[in-house]
Design a protein around this motif. Sequence first.
Motif, PDB file in Angstrom:
ATOM      1  N   UNK A 156      50.378  11.186  25.815  1.00 12.72           N
ATOM      2  CA  UNK A 156      49.879  11.617  24.505  1.00 12.72           C
ATOM      3  C   UNK A 156      50.990  12.019  23.533  1.00 12.72           C
ATOM      4  N   UNK A 157      50.733  11.760  22.251  1.00 13.24           N
ATOM      5  CA  UNK A 157      51.745  12.002  21.222  1.00 13.24           C
ATOM      6  C   UNK A 157      52.176  13.474  21.161  1.00 13.24           C
ATOM      7  N   UNK A 158      51.254  14.388  21.475  1.00 16.55           N
ATOM      8  CA  UNK A 158      51.585  15.812  21.442  1.00 16.55           C
ATOM      9  C   UNK A 158      52.635  16.158  22.490  1.00 16.55           C
ATOM     10  N   UNK A 159      52.561  15.501  23.638  1.00 17.17           N
ATOM     11  CA  UNK A 159      53.556  15.730  24.702  1.00 17.17           C
ATOM     12  C   UNK A 159      54.910  15.181  24.250  1.00 17.17           C
ATOM     13  N   UNK A 160      54.884  13.990  23.681  1.00 17.71           N
ATOM     14  CA  UNK A 160      56.148  13.368  23.269  1.00 17.71           C
ATOM     15  C   UNK A 160      56.791  14.138  22.112  1.00 17.71           C
ATOM     16  N   UNK A 161      55.952  14.643  21.206  1.00 19.07           N
ATOM     17  CA  UNK A 161      56.468  15.444  20.086  1.00 19.07           C
ATOM     18  C   UNK A 161      57.144  16.701  20.592  1.00 19.07           C
ATOM     19  N   UNK A 162      56.548  17.324  21.584  1.00 22.39           N
ATOM     20  CA  UNK A 162      57.141  18.529  22.176  1.00 22.39           C
ATOM     21  C   UNK A 162      58.447  18.182  22.893  1.00 22.39           C
TER      22      UNK A 162
ATOM     23  N   UNK B  93      50.397  19.560  30.165  1.00 24.26           N
ATOM     24  CA  UNK B  93      51.105  18.365  30.637  1.00 24.26           C
ATOM     25  C   UNK B  93      52.596  18.457  30.298  1.00 24.26           C
TER      26      UNK B  93
ATOM     27  N   UNK C  79      57.344  12.239  17.982  1.00 25.59           N
ATOM     28  CA  UNK C  79      56.761  11.607  19.174  1.00 25.59           C
ATOM     29  C   UNK C  79      57.483  10.322  19.576  1.00 25.59           C
ATOM     30  N   UNK C  80      58.088   9.656  18.606  1.00 27.26           N
ATOM     31  CA  UNK C  80      58.856   8.439  18.948  1.00 27.26           C
ATOM     32  C   UNK C  80      60.162   8.828  19.637  1.00 27.26           C
TER      33      UNK C  80
ATOM     34  N   UNK D  18      44.581   9.630  24.562  1.00 26.79           N
ATOM     35  CA  UNK D  18      45.032   9.387  25.938  1.00 26.79           C
ATOM     36  C   UNK D  18      45.201  10.664  26.767  1.00 26.79           C
TER      37      UNK D  18
ATOM     38  N   UNK E 258      52.404  18.935  16.869  1.00 28.06           N
ATOM     39  CA  UNK E 258      53.509  18.297  17.596  1.00 28.06           C
ATOM     40  C   UNK E 258      53.460  16.777  17.504  1.00 28.06           C
ATOM     41  N   UNK E 259      52.311  16.235  17.102  1.00 26.58           N
ATOM     42  CA  UNK E 259      52.233  14.789  16.880  1.00 26.58           C
ATOM     43  C   UNK E 259      52.685  14.448  15.469  1.00 26.58           C
TER      44      UNK E 259
ATOM     45  N   UNK F 146      55.116   5.634  26.437  1.00 27.05           N
ATOM     46  CA  UNK F 146      54.256   5.524  25.267  1.00 27.05           C
ATOM     47  C   UNK F 146      52.790   5.866  25.577  1.00 27.05           C
ATOM     48  N   UNK F 147      52.397   5.697  26.843  1.00 21.17           N
ATOM     49  CA  UNK F 147      50.998   6.042  27.156  1.00 21.17           C
ATOM     50  C   UNK F 147      50.785   7.548  27.313  1.00 21.17           C
TER      51      UNK F 147
ATOM     52  N   UNK G  28      44.919  14.858  21.180  1.00 19.81           N
ATOM     53  CA  UNK G  28      45.769  13.676  21.370  1.00 19.81           C
ATOM     54  C   UNK G  28      44.996  12.544  22.060  1.00 19.81           C
TER      55      UNK G  28
ATOM     56  N   UNK H 156      57.681  15.702  12.456  1.00 19.62           N
ATOM     57  CA  UNK H 156      57.115  14.571  11.713  1.00 19.62           C
ATOM     58  C   UNK H 156      56.625  13.538  12.730  1.00 19.62           C
ATOM     59  N   UNK H 157      55.941  12.476  12.267  1.00 20.23           N
ATOM     60  CA  UNK H 157      55.525  11.454  13.226  1.00 20.23           C
ATOM     61  C   UNK H 157      56.699  10.771  13.927  1.00 20.23           C
TER      62      UNK H 157
END
Lengths: 412, 148
Positions: B65-71, B102, B53-54, A87, A16-17, B62-63, A85, B49-50
């Motif tokens: 985790x990228x996995x949460x944002x990607x989801x 999370x 998460x953006x 953080x 997911x990242x 932004x703080x 991940x 893709x990367x």
Amino acid sequence: MTPPVRIAQISCGAEYSGVQHEIDDAAHEVNGEIFFPDIALKDIRRDFDAFGLDVRSPDLKLSIARAKALVEGRVEADAVFIATCFRCAEAAIVRNELRRYIHENSKLPVVSYSFTERTTSGTLLTRMEALTTIARRRALLARETQQGITLGLDSGSATTKAIIMKDNKIVGTGWTPTTEVLKSAHSVIETALAEAGMTMKDIQAIGTTGYGRFLVGKDINADLIQEELTVNSKGAVYLADRQHGPATVIDIGGMDNKAISVMDGIPGVFTMGGICAGASGRFLEMTAKRLGVDITELGPLSMKGFGGRVPMNSYCIVFGTQSLVNALAAGSTREDVAAAACHSVAEQVFEQQLQEVDIKEPVIMVGGTSLIEGLVFAMGELLQTKVVVPHHSQYIGAVGSALLASGFIREH
Amino acid sequence: MAKVFIYPATSLILSDLVSRHGHTPLSSAVAIRERVQTAGLESPPLQITPEEPKKGLKWAAVEVPSGVRGRMALYGPMLEECEAAIIINDADFAFGCMGCARTNELIKFLLRQKDVPKLDLNYPRNEEEGVQFVAAIKRFLAGLGSEK
């Protein structure tokens, strides 16, 4: 063709990242193959309960079950890559505990990593290369003495070093700041050869390491081109004469830091940091420049000071330097500022990297920064132990390369 | 007919129930297999893709985790689009599972904040509860039709 090294991935959030293909690419680059330990849903419940770490995220429960499957031999692997991940507190706890669990209960080499969406295969390459080396080339790493005449070259981000060894003794050294990679390499080789009173024809085997290892290795036809994690840990225990039993190797480099937990000269768990320059030798270089002293004078200067008198509000190389400038402007002594800078780097490495490996004595510091005695002192204070700095510690990568390269002499 | 977000979003059973009542399920539609051979319990589609998460920054800072944002890049638009939601708490892995606790907390919170019809149920632990569980979902879905 040699079959690929099978690296078991235990992770949470990599897909997911958007970085899963970066992990796959890095492994592929060093003839490794990432796979996910195949387990049944019922195993997840059983193994998670048995492990006893009550986490909420199902993927972390899956990670725990996969780690148990590897340790108990239900799934075979050559090495383990643990990634979660950056953080995520819950994942950090699991990552650390699984790394420790696998290290203590199996012979599998482990590396752990916390990624962001910006993680690239290039960042992971050295770690993967070390994993595959430890998994597949144990015989090479088992070497304890140098034989014949060998050349080791460390093409680092800040400096380039060369060592010539003959019959288990260092007979020639060369050192220069890295500018043009090949030019710097040839320059240090020339210096080392001159000191040894030899020519390239006398050299029986060559090993290269460091960031420029591939470029230089190809140029000088090296027998061994090897990442710095295994080479440096091998060089460290060799020079410190601690080739048997446990040891911890710390190398604070110009661009990144390495903390390696070693057993009988072979790395078991290692971390490599390279995100923040505030925890690197570069920060100390900037401090020395600001204080108007040569980097070689920073160590003695810092030993005369007391870092606690200088407020350091940031680990950042920019804001940290600003704190030092402010302290000087407010009347702090150069000695105190030098000590504060050393403490800041040591503390950051301690907090961010040494928590990821199990510290076992002796703690051996190597690399150019190990000559800065204030830094070694600060690290010793933080770890509450006497830190060992072996002779020629600044040449560690080159020594490790020369030592390991002697395994290739017979092939000539 | 309503667009119904289902939680866990991977639940084929829930997705099927919603479809059978003529509604549109909003779900990740990824099968949960008996054997787990991928990185996560609900491995995402390959188009992650990367950049995801953006995109997820719309729902998490932004703080986070990228996995949460990607989801969240996947589920966030569904949460905005949904006209109703079914939330099943503490579901069995085989019923449907989302890997990150999370993200799950955030998704459930955002759903509960949203002013749409919601059904918040615990996963049944025995047959009797199972019957009541299915009946409650049926009633909820049928009711959605009459509201319209």
